[in-house]
Design a protein around this motif. Sequence first.
Motif, short mmCIF file in Angstrom:
data_model
loop_
_atom_site.label_atom_id
_atom_site.label_comp_id
_atom_site.label_asym_id
_atom_site.label_seq_id
_atom_site.Cartn_x
_atom_site.Cartn_y
_atom_site.Cartn_z
N ALA A 153 -4.85 11.70 5.61
CA ALA A 153 -5.41 10.37 4.70
C ALA A 153 -5.79 9.81 5.72
O ALA A 153 -5.11 8.35 5.81
N LYS B 24 1.23 -2.64 9.59
CA LYS B 24 2.05 -1.95 9.24
C LYS B 24 3.97 -2.10 9.64
O LYS B 24 3.20 -2.94 11.06
N VAL C 122 0.49 -0.82 0.08
CA VAL C 122 0.03 0.17 0.65
C VAL C 122 0.63 1.20 -0.24
O VAL C 122 0.96 2.26 -1.26
N HIS D 30 -9.59 -1.03 6.60
CA HIS D 30 -10.77 -0.45 6.06
C HIS D 30 -11.07 0.21 4.98
O HIS D 30 -10.53 1.18 5.01
N PRO E 67 -8.05 -4.61 11.32
CA PRO E 67 -8.72 -4.72 10.22
C PRO E 67 -8.69 -3.84 9.02
O PRO E 67 -7.97 -2.48 9.66
N ALA F 204 -4.68 -4.20 7.22
CA ALA F 204 -3.64 -3.19 7.42
C ALA F 204 -2.37 -4.18 7.85
O ALA F 204 -2.88 -3.71 9.06
N ARG G 258 7.16 4.04 3.02
CA ARG G 258 7.90 5.40 3.52
C ARG G 258 8.80 5.20 3.94
O ARG G 258 8.78 4.51 4.83
N VAL H 224 3.38 -0.61 4.93
CA VAL H 224 2.19 -0.50 4.71
C VAL H 224 1.28 -1.77 3.89
O VAL H 224 1.92 -1.78 2.30
N1 LIG Z 1 -6.50 -0.29 8.97
C1 LIG Z 1 -6.11 0.42 7.42
N2 LIG Z 1 -7.70 0.25 6.65
C2 LIG Z 1 -7.48 1.11 5.61
N3 LIG Z 1 -6.58 1.64 4.79
C3 LIG Z 1 -5.09 1.46 5.78
C4 LIG Z 1 -5.03 1.06 7.35
N4 LIG Z 1 -4.62 1.76 8.22
C5 LIG Z 1 -3.76 2.53 6.32
N5 LIG Z 1 -4.10 2.12 5.96
C6 LIG Z 1 -3.40 2.59 4.43
O1 LIG Z 1 -1.97 2.81 4.37
C7 LIG Z 1 -1.79 3.97 4.21
C8 LIG Z 1 -0.48 4.69 5.69
O2 LIG Z 1 -1.43 4.21 6.77
P1 LIG Z 1 -1.04 4.75 8.08
O3 LIG Z 1 -0.68 6.51 8.35
O4 LIG Z 1 -1.47 4.86 9.18
O5 LIG Z 1 0.75 4.05 8.36
P2 LIG Z 1 2.10 5.39 9.00
O6 LIG Z 1 2.64 4.26 9.50
O7 LIG Z 1 1.59 6.79 9.68
O8 LIG Z 1 2.85 5.72 7.83
P3 LIG Z 1 3.02 6.85 6.77
O9 LIG Z 1 4.12 7.75 7.27
O10 LIG Z 1 3.22 6.10 4.98
O11 LIG Z 1 1.47 7.93 7.62
C9 LIG Z 1 -2.65 5.24 4.73
O12 LIG Z 1 -3.31 5.99 4.37
C10 LIG Z 1 -3.96 4.41 4.09
O13 LIG Z 1 -3.95 4.28 2.84
#
Ligand SMILES: Nc1ncnc2c1ncn2[C@@H]1O[C@H](COP(=O)(O)OP(=O)(O)OP(=O)(O)O)[C@@H](O)[C@H]1O
Length: 280
Positions: free
Chosen positions: A144, A46, A25, A97, A95, A44, A28, A33
């Motif tokens: 986001a 991470k 997905v 979403h 889960p 999802a 970064r 993800v």
């Molecule tokens: N539970 C979820 N359901 C659906 N999509 C998700 C979920 N968690 C994350 N994502 C997708 O993955 C992307 C990155 O997730 P998130 O922002 O939580 O990760 P992060 O570890 O903060 O990474 P980043 O630094 O890239 O933001 C989200 O913008 C979304 O598109």
Amino acid sequence: MEPCSPCPLPRGVAVALTPTGVRLVTNRRGSTVWDVRTAAERYAVKVGRPVPETDEHPGQDWTGVAPAREAVVLQLLDMFAVYGTWPYGTWNAQPWHEGTSLYELWEPQRDGGSPAPLDAAHACADALAVLHGAGWVHGDIHPAHVVIGPDGTATLIGFALAQGGPVPDAVDFPYPGSVIPYESPEMSRSILETGTAVPTIASDVYALGVAFLVSATGRRHVACPGDAPRAVQRKAVATAPYHPVSVPGLFGKLIEAMLSPVPGDRPTSAEVRSVLACQR
Ligand SMILES: Nc1ncnc2c1ncn2[C@@H]1O[C@H](COP(=O)(O)OP(=O)(O)OP(=O)(O)O)[C@@H](O)[C@H]1O
Ligand SMILES: [Mg+2]
């Protein structure tokens, strides 16, 4: 040795979930993800790793711990999450979403210059008000991190920096700040002065106001280029005035109030929800 990028799916995930399909997905700095399907569910996953130091960036370790912290927060919020470690950090599975981010959802209106439909804004305010009502602060609200589902409800994601419950020291770290244009002026100031900040209900409301503005117009409100050094961007956030809010009508007035430089002058998330309930 540095971890490869994207972080692979850790072996512990395969043991915990038995995946039948895996899709990348996002990848970064510090976080990958994966969208993981199993016979019955969709998750999802991470995977976090420390960010090594470069000429432009001091490096950071908290990103390696963030997935474990997020899983603990989700569990404290009575949501499902599992987590584990891998050689370079931690991972979590939660889960999936279904839906689109607020920014994606408002793309047609943004590009066509027409007003954004406010039922999605109401759904976002509702999700935030419910979180605040449960005694939690999100700490990392941006477009986001709000997923609008097919039924029109909003689900908040990205809980790694949330505050409000007993997170064990083993997975905790000082609040590092969020995506800078979404940081309230008092938070940016605190991070510049002390290296950390305490996110609040008022700073979440500010961030949601910026998320509304950016998603509706595509324009930043802070008069500073997005590629400026982080301290310069934080200084710009910390020392309003900003560009005027270019959203017409009551929604624009509401965003202006949410972006007030004085935290106590901002509406609460429940008040934002009430105003938007009358605008839909
Ligand atoms: N539970 C979820 N359901 C659906 N999509 C998700 C979920 N968690 C994350 N994502 C997708 O993955 C992307 C990155 O997730 P998130 O922002 O939580 O990760 P992060 O570890 O903060 O990474 P980043 O630094 O890239 O933001 C989200 O913008 C979304 O598109
Ligand atoms: Mg994120």
